[in-house]
Design a protein around this motif. Sequence first.
Motif, PDB file in Angstrom:
ATOM      1  N   ASP A  91     -29.414  28.314 -28.995  1.00 26.78           N
ATOM      2  CA  ASP A  91     -29.417  29.719 -28.586  1.00 26.78           C
ATOM      3  C   ASP A  91     -30.834  30.209 -28.320  1.00 26.78           C
ATOM      4  O   ASP A  91     -31.087  30.952 -27.350  1.00 26.78           O
ATOM      5  N   GLN A  92     -31.758  29.821 -29.179  1.00 25.56           N
ATOM      6  CA  GLN A  92     -33.154  30.237 -28.978  1.00 25.56           C
ATOM      7  C   GLN A  92     -33.730  29.627 -27.694  1.00 25.56           C
ATOM      8  O   GLN A  92     -34.452  30.298 -26.940  1.00 25.56           O
ATOM      9  N   LEU A  93     -33.405  28.356 -27.458  1.00 20.20           N
ATOM     10  CA  LEU A  93     -33.888  27.707 -26.233  1.00 20.20           C
ATOM     11  C   LEU A  93     -33.294  28.380 -25.001  1.00 20.20           C
ATOM     12  O   LEU A  93     -34.000  28.631 -24.019  1.00 20.20           O
ATOM     13  N   ALA A  94     -31.993  28.689 -25.041  1.00 20.50           N
ATOM     14  CA  ALA A  94     -31.346  29.339 -23.900  1.00 20.50           C
ATOM     15  C   ALA A  94     -31.955  30.712 -23.635  1.00 20.50           C
ATOM     16  O   ALA A  94     -32.169  31.110 -22.482  1.00 20.50           O
ATOM     17  N   ALA A  95     -32.255  31.469 -24.706  1.00 24.65           N
ATOM     18  CA  ALA A  95     -32.855  32.798 -24.539  1.00 24.65           C
ATOM     19  C   ALA A  95     -34.237  32.691 -23.900  1.00 24.65           C
ATOM     20  O   ALA A  95     -34.585  33.445 -22.971  1.00 24.65           O
ATOM     21  N   LEU A  96     -35.048  31.730 -24.395  1.00 18.64           N
ATOM     22  CA  LEU A  96     -36.397  31.554 -23.850  1.00 18.64           C
ATOM     23  C   LEU A  96     -36.344  31.158 -22.371  1.00 18.64           C
ATOM     24  O   LEU A  96     -37.005  31.784 -21.522  1.00 18.64           O
ATOM     25  N   LEU A  97     -35.565  30.142 -22.053  1.00 20.24           N
ATOM     26  CA  LEU A  97     -35.509  29.674 -20.670  1.00 20.24           C
ATOM     27  C   LEU A  97     -34.880  30.711 -19.747  1.00 20.24           C
ATOM     28  O   LEU A  97     -35.285  30.853 -18.582  1.00 20.24           O
ATOM     29  N   GLY A  98     -33.911  31.474 -20.229  1.00 15.06           N
ATOM     30  CA  GLY A  98     -33.284  32.509 -19.418  1.00 15.06           C
ATOM     31  C   GLY A  98     -34.260  33.618 -19.056  1.00 15.06           C
ATOM     32  O   GLY A  98     -34.327  34.053 -17.897  1.00 15.06           O
TER      33      GLY A  98
END
Length: 412
Positions: A91-98
Amino acid sequence: MAETSFVPVQWHGDGSEMKIHTRTRVARSHHAAAESRPERAEPAGQVLFALLGNDAKTRLRIKQWSIAATSYASGGMVLAINYLLGWVDADQLAALLGIIAVLQATFYVALRSGLSARCKDPSLTVTQIITGILFANWAFLISGPGRAVALMPMLLVLVFGAFLLDWKKIAALTVVALASFSASIVALHWPRWTTGPGSSSAEEWSQDLLYFASAVLLLPMAGVLAAQVSRMHAALRAQRGALGTALDEVRRLAEFDELTGLANRRHATGYLSIQHAHAIQSGAGLSVALIDLDNFKRINDTLGHGAGDNTLRAFADAARPLMRASDLMARWGGEEFLIVMPNTPPEQAYKAALRLLERIRAFPLEHGGPLSFSAGIAQWKDGEPIADTVARADRRMYAAKLAGRNQVCMAG
């Protein structure tokens, strides 16, 4: 031949203002017009044109943005490896990349649409660097054991501004990078400090201290390198500007008479050749007028050469408003002047010379005395060398002098 044409003055019978055109400006205007015309291209070329645009500055800014976007993509791949190793939360990776994707798209739209051109920093360099520093710190916070890789993009973003920012801004951004990285380390370990760190967190703390020491050493070095490149780039721009100015001055001196601002004999000879070739091809008329100021030696002898120079300048100033766009007026030598009149029959050239003579008679002079000239008009004849046409005008000019000066004679 269009790139070599030159029209230093314009002849307007209504007395409108003179306009100056140089070969360089004419050539550049044709070149710019050619660049602005849409051309048929392959589908791939059309896509590239749509992405980058037609404006040169916009294309350069988008290319610089694309370097940053590529760096983000590479960083995202590294974070994906950390995820596969179980070091990054999905979730943290998806938020950062998004958020990175959204902001990069926003930067692209601002650059491509021209909205960024309204800003003091049209390339949005400082904004992009600060954003990159924040993203690098965010990646550091979520990357677990692999967070050391976040130091590399933090170094890279400073180099990104080397060609666009001065050393003061680079130094300030270096301080921002160090301060934000320090805050990230404190934010990462603060919860562990408040809950009582174990042996593993002590080891992590030691590692982060090592990372911080590396940042303290490497970030200033990267900033210094970027600042050095920035100074070299600024010096290069200044040298190119000075060279361009010097070349313009050399070109001006090669084509203009320094005293009167009219074309000089060297350039007039070239322009005569161009119009002669055009007359041969098109069959259009080509007339020349050779003018000699009356009693000019007496002005020099009685009032001095300064007054003579002022008289020559006054004559040029009086003649300029009467010049037509297709004509060229040049200082032929001493107090002699040549006017080249393409597409002009001799009768029209004769009337134009008379209008100039009337204006000169009424033009105020420094010494207060009247000014006049003797002029000869000749039209180019089919098959005649252009030098012979000028020679016929010269003979008619001397005939005007022998007839009492202050008049215009036309060759048969």
